[in-house]
Scaffold this motif. Structure first.
Motif, mmCIF file in Angstrom:
data_model
loop_
_atom_site.group_PDB
_atom_site.id
_atom_site.type_symbol
_atom_site.label_atom_id
_atom_site.label_comp_id
_atom_site.label_asym_id
_atom_site.label_seq_id
_atom_site.Cartn_x
_atom_site.Cartn_y
_atom_site.Cartn_z
ATOM 1 N N ASP A 29 0.823 -1.204 0.000
ATOM 2 C CA ASP A 29 0.000 0.000 0.000
ATOM 3 C C ASP A 29 0.859 1.255 0.000
ATOM 4 O OD1 ASP A 29 -2.339 -1.478 -0.016
ATOM 5 O OD2 ASP A 29 -2.466 -1.560 2.180
ATOM 6 N N ARG A 30 1.998 1.211 0.624
ATOM 7 C CA ARG A 30 2.878 2.372 0.644
ATOM 8 C C ARG A 30 3.399 2.694 -0.748
ATOM 9 N NH1 ARG A 30 8.191 1.660 4.112
ATOM 10 N NH2 ARG A 30 8.511 0.165 2.414
ATOM 11 N N ASP A 31 3.759 1.664 -1.529
ATOM 12 C CA ASP A 31 4.232 1.905 -2.893
ATOM 13 C C ASP A 31 3.089 2.380 -3.792
ATOM 14 O OD1 ASP A 31 6.789 1.229 -2.230
ATOM 15 O OD2 ASP A 31 6.631 -0.845 -2.918
ATOM 16 N N LEU A 32 1.876 1.887 -3.547
ATOM 17 C CA LEU A 32 0.743 2.280 -4.382
ATOM 18 C C LEU A 32 0.383 3.746 -4.210
ATOM 19 C CD1 LEU A 32 -1.590 -0.842 -3.968
ATOM 20 C CD2 LEU A 32 -0.470 -0.095 -6.074
ATOM 21 N N THR A 33 0.601 4.291 -3.033
ATOM 22 C CA THR A 33 0.256 5.697 -2.762
ATOM 23 C C THR A 33 1.475 6.605 -2.743
ATOM 24 O OG1 THR A 33 0.370 5.244 -0.377
ATOM 25 C CG2 THR A 33 -1.789 5.022 -1.453
ATOM 26 N N ALA A 34 2.626 6.081 -3.186
ATOM 27 C CA ALA A 34 3.850 6.881 -3.143
ATOM 28 C C ALA A 34 3.799 7.996 -4.181
ATOM 29 C CB ALA A 34 5.070 5.982 -3.398
ATOM 30 N N SER A 35 4.424 9.117 -3.867
ATOM 31 C CA SER A 35 4.547 10.251 -4.780
ATOM 32 C C SER A 35 5.988 10.755 -4.729
ATOM 33 C CB SER A 35 3.585 11.379 -4.371
ATOM 34 O OG SER A 35 3.674 12.452 -5.273
ATOM 35 N N PRO A 36 6.664 10.743 -5.878
ATOM 36 C CA PRO A 36 6.218 10.333 -7.217
ATOM 37 C C PRO A 36 5.985 8.823 -7.288
ATOM 38 C CG PRO A 36 8.589 10.718 -7.194
ATOM 39 C CD PRO A 36 8.069 11.160 -5.854
ATOM 40 N N PRO A 37 5.242 8.376 -8.320
ATOM 41 C CA PRO A 37 4.900 6.944 -8.413
ATOM 42 C C PRO A 37 6.133 6.061 -8.494
ATOM 43 C CG PRO A 37 3.567 8.256 -9.922
ATOM 44 C CD PRO A 37 4.625 9.174 -9.398
#
Length: 313
Positions: free
Chosen positions: A74-82
């Motif tokens: 979930d952390r990688d899915l909502t990371a910014s930048p992608p």
């Protein structure tokens, strides 16, 4: 006394060599095999490959993102930048989707409907295509005109009449209601008719002279000769039926008859189920695509051959 006649062998024929100086305006720049050897030809070929590679990346990028996101936290899915490559690979979304959604049931429903629709189209479209291409009967051209006319009608216009018909037949919420409206499609008839025309008439006439009936000729002679067309039709019909969303959504009220796309869309729009489930949606999308990729890989050789010979006579 007669003098002996002497004959001299003719000089060996030779093909005059073309000019080899690139400065000569008649220089072709081609090897005997027809491969360009000039720098301009190589540069053009490289440019074509670069453009095709860019187009491939643009088309494949969403699928790569979806496939990789199915294994992200979930952390990688909502990371910014992608984040493209998962920093930590995980299978937790697969388990969560199986816990919240009856994936095996919906997968079975989609597979059953897609297989039945594909098999029925292979049989009925081949039969009608053979009749329109190789049999002589009154009204044949008019029937083919109706087939072409059906190709011009948008599919969405047929949804309401089909729903009313299935309701009158009491086939709503049944596999028959999902399969019968698409059991014989106009595109399949057109495709098979074009391929059947490529079969030599002399071959069929020879079989008739030997006493073979039309059913024997159709199944034992015509069908084996159009295997590329059957593979092409199988992929296209299976793909369309597997990804069909609107008709299963209209024709099913019982969740037990939902297909996988309908079930996944219903799950995604339910806030009580899909809250914070982007990873599960990626897993569901991956499950929808995998069977189509498998079918294409198995029939790829016949598919490309079928597209290359479509309409040839």
């Amino acid at each position: 006394m007669s003098a002996a006649r002497t004959t001299t062998p003719p000089p060996p024929s030779s093909v005059p060599a073309g000019p080899k100086d690139p400065a000569d305006p008649t220089w072709s720049g081609l090897k005997p095999g027809g491969v360009p050897t000039s720098a301009g030809g190589r540069l053009k070929k490289t440019g074509v490959y670069v453009l095709l590679s860019i187009g491939l990346l643009v088309m494949a990028a969403p699928f790569l993102w979806m496939g990789l996101s199915a294994f992200k936290t979930d952390r990688d899915l909502t990371a910014s930048p992608p984040v493209w490559i998962p920093t930590e690979w995980t299978f937790e979304h697969f388990g969560e989707l199986l816990d919240r959604l009856d994936v095996p049931l919906y997968f079975f429903n989609s597979l059953t409907v897609a297989v039945l629709v594909t098999l029925s189209n292979l049989v009925f479209c081949s039969m009608l295509g053979y009749a329109l291409a190789k049999l002589r009967f009154g009204g044949r051209n008019r029937i083919f005109a109706l087939v072409l006319g059906a190709l011009m009608v948008p599919g969405n216009l047929m949804l309401l009449p089909l729903f009313v018909l299935m309701s009158k037949l009491q086939l709503i919420d049944s596999y028959a209601g999902l399969v019968l409206p698409f059991a014989a499609q106009a595109f399949g008839v057109f495709l098979m008719r074009q391929f059947m025309q490529s079969i030599p008439d002399e071959l069929l006439e020879a079989a008739r002279i030997d006493g073979a009936g039309e059913w024997y000729i159709f199944w034992r002679i015509a069908m084996p000769l159009v295997k590329p067309a059957l593979a092409t039709l199988s992929i296209l019909i299976f793909l369309g039926s597997w990804n069909n969303f609107v008709w299963p959504l209209i024709a099913t009220n019982d969740p037990g008859k939902y297909t996988l796309p309908v079930a996944l869309a219903t799950f995604a729009t339910d806030p009580n189920q899909s809250d914070g489930s982007n990873g599960m949606l990626m897993v569901g999308s991956l499950l929808i695509i995998l069977p189509v990729l498998l079918v294409f890989l198995v029939l790829q050789r016949h598919f490309t051959q079928g597209l290359a010979t479509t309409g040839m006579k």
